[in-house]
Design a protein around this motif. Structure first.
Motif, mmCIF file in Angstrom:
data_model
loop_
_atom_site.group_PDB
_atom_site.id
_atom_site.type_symbol
_atom_site.label_atom_id
_atom_site.label_comp_id
_atom_site.label_asym_id
_atom_site.label_seq_id
_atom_site.Cartn_x
_atom_site.Cartn_y
_atom_site.Cartn_z
ATOM 1 N N PRO A 1 0.807 -1.230 0.000
ATOM 2 C CA PRO A 1 0.000 0.000 0.000
ATOM 3 C C PRO A 1 0.836 1.273 0.000
ATOM 4 O O PRO A 1 0.442 2.280 -0.588
ATOM 5 C CB PRO A 1 -0.816 -0.118 1.295
ATOM 6 N N ALA A 2 1.998 1.244 0.658
ATOM 7 C CA ALA A 2 2.815 2.459 0.731
ATOM 8 C C ALA A 2 3.296 2.890 -0.646
ATOM 9 O O ALA A 2 3.351 4.090 -0.946
ATOM 10 C CB ALA A 2 4.005 2.226 1.655
ATOM 11 N N LEU A 3 3.674 1.940 -1.513
ATOM 12 C CA LEU A 3 4.096 2.301 -2.857
ATOM 13 C C LEU A 3 2.934 2.838 -3.684
ATOM 14 O O LEU A 3 3.092 3.777 -4.468
ATOM 15 C CB LEU A 3 4.725 1.094 -3.549
ATOM 16 N N LYS A 4 1.764 2.258 -3.513
ATOM 17 C CA LYS A 4 0.595 2.755 -4.239
ATOM 18 C C LYS A 4 0.233 4.158 -3.765
ATOM 19 O O LYS A 4 -0.139 5.019 -4.559
ATOM 20 C CB LYS A 4 -0.583 1.800 -4.055
ATOM 21 N N GLU A 5 0.337 4.390 -2.465
ATOM 22 C CA GLU A 5 0.053 5.722 -1.940
ATOM 23 C C GLU A 5 1.056 6.740 -2.460
ATOM 24 O O GLU A 5 0.701 7.881 -2.765
ATOM 25 C CB GLU A 5 0.091 5.682 -0.408
ATOM 26 N N THR B 1 7.889 -7.761 1.433
ATOM 27 C CA THR B 1 7.641 -8.543 0.218
ATOM 28 C C THR B 1 6.424 -7.995 -0.498
ATOM 29 O O THR B 1 5.425 -7.651 0.136
ATOM 30 C CB THR B 1 7.411 -10.032 0.552
ATOM 31 N N TYR B 2 6.498 -7.886 -1.811
ATOM 32 C CA TYR B 2 5.340 -7.527 -2.612
ATOM 33 C C TYR B 2 5.515 -8.117 -4.000
ATOM 34 O O TYR B 2 6.539 -8.754 -4.306
ATOM 35 C CB TYR B 2 5.117 -6.010 -2.656
ATOM 36 N N MET C 1 12.174 6.471 0.558
ATOM 37 C CA MET C 1 12.789 5.330 1.237
ATOM 38 C C MET C 1 11.811 4.636 2.177
ATOM 39 O O MET C 1 11.826 3.409 2.301
ATOM 40 C CB MET C 1 14.032 5.782 2.012
ATOM 41 N N HIS C 2 10.948 5.416 2.816
ATOM 42 C CA HIS C 2 9.946 4.801 3.688
ATOM 43 C C HIS C 2 9.016 3.907 2.879
ATOM 44 O O HIS C 2 8.725 2.772 3.281
ATOM 45 C CB HIS C 2 9.132 5.867 4.410
ATOM 46 N N ALA C 3 8.562 4.411 1.738
ATOM 47 C CA ALA C 3 7.656 3.619 0.910
ATOM 48 C C ALA C 3 8.335 2.366 0.397
ATOM 49 O O ALA C 3 7.766 1.268 0.408
ATOM 50 C CB ALA C 3 7.134 4.466 -0.252
ATOM 51 N N GLN C 4 9.582 2.512 -0.055
ATOM 52 C CA GLN C 4 10.254 1.373 -0.662
ATOM 53 C C GLN C 4 10.585 0.275 0.340
ATOM 54 O O GLN C 4 10.597 -0.903 -0.005
ATOM 55 C CB GLN C 4 11.541 1.844 -1.356
#
Length: 252
Positions: free
Chosen positions: A117-121, A175-176, A167-170
């Motif tokens: 979800p963090a990468l999508k956000e 695992t994704y 960096m927080h998102a990545q």
């Protein structure tokens, strides 16, 4: 678009070449999330440093506070890139640092990410991690090792905030799954020790596993003053050259 790009699926196994998918996974940048990366934006940010704002090499004059530093553009920013001479024998430059020519904005339309979800956000707020100027270079070492470098420039505060968010998102999802067309790629991320002191230094390792095997990439990112450097590639090469990359950056 991000650095070294073979224009397709990662070449997993013996040949470890960084492709567009692998770079997107390693950097977690907008190439995958929005179809575009950070690009020079003189109109948006006003511009090349001039007058008392910067010296000929992009370093601040003594009368300018760090908060007032302007983005470094063009040849001034390329001045801070690593070269094959910096790296030593056995390295060949494979990518031009001229990334000011826009890449096809639709080349990643068939790529997606799920389970993070963090990468999508991040993709919904892409403007917050797009910087004013960018340049890049790529190198090969031996038959199957690749090292890529990206430099970004903006105000120190925007670089710091954007890098922290990126960096927080990545690294927030251990695992994704990433897809290219209908082919799934499992991405595993592990945080590593920061490559330098201070809050704006990060490192992580990305393992990409697909039908042909696995590929391990390391990413290291450091901000100094109004320039941000990212190295990505074979972990041993990143570890070996991150200090040299940092040494070329302007003083904080």
């Amino acid at each position: 678009m991000s650095i070294v790009d073979n224009g397709g699926w990662p070449m997993l196994g013996k040949q470890r070449r960084i492709s567009g998918v692998a770079v997107a996974a390693a950097f977690g940048t907008l190439a995958l999330l929005t179809g575009c990366g950070s690009t020079p934006a003189a109109g948006k940010h006003g511009a090349k440093p001039t007058g008392s704002r910067a010296t000929a090499t992009g370093s601040p004059s003594s009368s300018v506070s760090p908060a007032d530093l302007k983005p470094i553009q063009g040849q001034q920013l390329r001045h801070y890139l690593l070269t094959a001479d910096d790296l030593g024998p056995g390295y060949t430059q494979t990518a031009t640092p001229d990334v000011e020519k826009a890449a096809d904005p639709h080349r990643y339309d068939d790529m997606g990410v799920s389970g993070c979800p963090a990468l999508k956000e991040l993709g919904k707020h892409s403007d917050e991690v797009q910087f004013a100027a960018k340049t890049a270079a790529g190198f090969t070492f031996g038959a199957d090792s690749t090292l890529g470098e990206e430099l970004h420039s903006d105000s120190p505060s925007k670089l710091s905030a954007g890098l922290r968010r990126l960096m927080h998102a990545q690294t927030s999802c251990p695992t994704y799954t990433m897809t290219s067309g209908s082919t799934p790629l499992t991405v595993t991320v592990r945080k590593e020790d920061a490559p330098g002191p201070g809050p704006d230094a990060y490192a992580y390792t990305t393992t990409l596993t697909g039908p042909g095997g696995s590929q391990v990439l390391k990413t290291a990112a450091v901000r100094r003053s109004n320039v941000l450097v990212m190295l990505v590639g074979a972990p041993a090469l990143v570890d070996r050259h991150i200090e040299a990359a940092m040494a070329k950056l302007p003083a904080s």
